[in-house]
Design a protein around this motif. Structure first.
Motif, mmCIF file in Angstrom:
data_model
loop_
_atom_site.group_PDB
_atom_site.id
_atom_site.type_symbol
_atom_site.label_atom_id
_atom_site.label_comp_id
_atom_site.label_asym_id
_atom_site.label_seq_id
_atom_site.Cartn_x
_atom_site.Cartn_y
_atom_site.Cartn_z
ATOM 1 N N VAL A 24 0.103 0.581 0.060
ATOM 2 C CA VAL A 24 -0.102 1.780 -0.751
ATOM 3 C C VAL A 24 -1.587 2.083 -0.908
ATOM 4 O O VAL A 24 -2.068 3.150 -0.512
ATOM 5 N N ARG A 25 -2.320 1.135 -1.491
ATOM 6 C CA ARG A 25 -3.729 1.365 -1.777
ATOM 7 C C ARG A 25 -4.589 1.046 -0.553
ATOM 8 O O ARG A 25 -4.075 0.716 0.520
ATOM 9 N N GLU A 26 -5.900 1.138 -0.719
ATOM 10 C CA GLU A 26 -6.808 0.832 0.374
ATOM 11 C C GLU A 26 -6.740 -0.653 0.721
ATOM 12 O O GLU A 26 -6.559 -1.493 -0.169
ATOM 13 N N TRP A 84 -3.249 -5.796 2.769
ATOM 14 C CA TRP A 84 -2.866 -4.436 2.391
ATOM 15 C C TRP A 84 -1.516 -4.486 1.721
ATOM 16 O O TRP A 84 -0.610 -5.217 2.180
#
Length: 382
Positions: free
Chosen positions: A363-365, A360
């Motif tokens: 920020v994003r998935e 990870w």
């Protein structure tokens, strides 16, 4: 908060009876007795400042009491830095003179039961409120004295709070809960200030309340929200060089205390041998932290530390592969500390390997790696 006048402080100290810590009413009475205080507001302010000077960290005390501050660093009388989670920033505090900074360092060391003088110019201690102190004075420090203070958090964060603050992706919350419930042996890795202790405390708060958790630390930092925690803290030798109790001693003794879970606050030396042996002898659900730059370099860190205990690389691989299940690696980006990697521990042809199964970027998935499905299947039945 400016330092209190030295003459007034000396007079107040002379009016206090005994060597115990005075309460606010005794401090107010001593201040009134000097005849220099007029007005209730002035008395309240001076009482607070006198307490900080006599028993606390002096002008640094308000910084330590700031709930956002994790570290207070003193490089010189005019150079004080704090970390509020977004990196170091200058604090508008002046400590007077080099002699006053040295005197403050010596007093804080004494409050932590340690000696700081020309014969012993370095100190690493824990203050009565749990704050960690490191200080150095001349001749090893050219500026006269430097002080580093690490604040003990008063409570543990929950996993939900870590998710809300951006420290953990929401899909990983149930995964971590299953790992704790399944008694997986986990190693939390990361650099300095990445939140290893915070995540460890959050995980310990998920341990069922009927289980006995024994926490071994060099200086107490773990304050999990759990009803049955037994803290064991290492002790440095006294001025005669006697009375030391190291982490390895504490881990060995923890095994005799009927623990359901054994926790080592930080693997930093030969005690890693005792931890690996404990986790290989039926003490499942153990947790520890270790300094590392990524999950994949954790094996090298374990090998380096275990070498201090005389363990070969092959012995470390065999012991660690059987003792550890998961590595949780943390990173820091600006103000945010976040869980960046989940790694599975493997023994690949006699070599210890940590394979990241999910990553990870904060920020994003989160991104699942090749081994994620097998990892999720292993821990899905809880």
């Amino acid at each position: 908060m400016s330092p209190i006048d030295d003459g007034l402080l000396a007079e107040v100290r002379g009016r206090l009876v005994g060597g115990t810590t005075a309460d606010d009413s005794e401090l107010r009475a001593a201040l009134r007795g000097t005849g220099r205080v007029l007005g209730s507001d002035a008395l309240t302010d001076l009482t607070r400042r006198a307490r900080a000077e006599l028993y606390g960290a002096g002008p640094l005390q308000p910084l330590l009491e700031d709930p956002d501050v994790t570290d207070v660093l003193v490089n010189s009388p005019a150079e004080v830095w704090v970390d509020r989670g977004a990196g170091l920033e200058r604090a508008p505090v002046h400590l007077g003179s080099v002699a006053q900074v040295r005197a403050l360092a010596v007093r804080l060391a004494a409050a932590g039961g340690q000696r700081l003088d020309d014969a012993s110019p370095l100190v690493d201690a824990r203050l009565p409120d749990g704050t960690r102190l490191h200080a150095a004075i001349a001749p090893v420090c050219e500026s006269g004295a430097v002080i580093s203070l690490r604040v003990l958090r008063s409570r543990a964060f929950t996993l939900d709070e870590l998710v809300d603050s951006g420290g953990l992706p929401a899909p990983w919350g149930p995964v971590l809960r299953r790992l704790v419930a399944a008694r997986a042996n986990m190693l939390v890795s990361g650099g300095t200030g990445t939140g290893k202790t915070t995540l460890l405390a959050a995980l310990l708060s998920l341990v069922p309340g009927h289980e006995r958790v024994v926490c071994v630390e060099e200086a107490r930092e773990l304050v999990p929200d759990h009803p049955h925690v037994v803290p064991l803290t290492a002790r440095r030798p006294n001025v005669e060089g006697a009375g030391a109790v190291d982490l390895a001693d504490l881990v060995r003794n923890a095994l005799r205390m009927r623990p359901d879970r054994i926790v080592l606050g930080e693997c930093r030396g030969a005690e890693v041998r005792e931890v690996l042996m404990a986790l290989n002898t039926g003490h499942d659900g153990g947790l520890a932290t270790i300094h590392a730059n990524s999950a994949s370099v954790v094996p090298a860190r374990l090998e380096a530390l275990a070498a201090l205990a005389g363990m070969t690389r092959e012995a470390v691989a065999a012991q660690a592969a059987g003792a550890l299940d998961v590595v949780l690696h943390l990173r820091r980006s600006g103000r945010v500390r976040y869980l960046a990697e989940i790694g599975a521990v493997r023994d690949v042809r006699g070599e210890l390997v940590v394979e990241p199964v999910a990553t990870w970027d904060g920020v994003r998935e989160p991104v699942a790696a090749e081994g994620w499905d097998a990892f999720a299947d292993r821990w899905s039945g809880v």
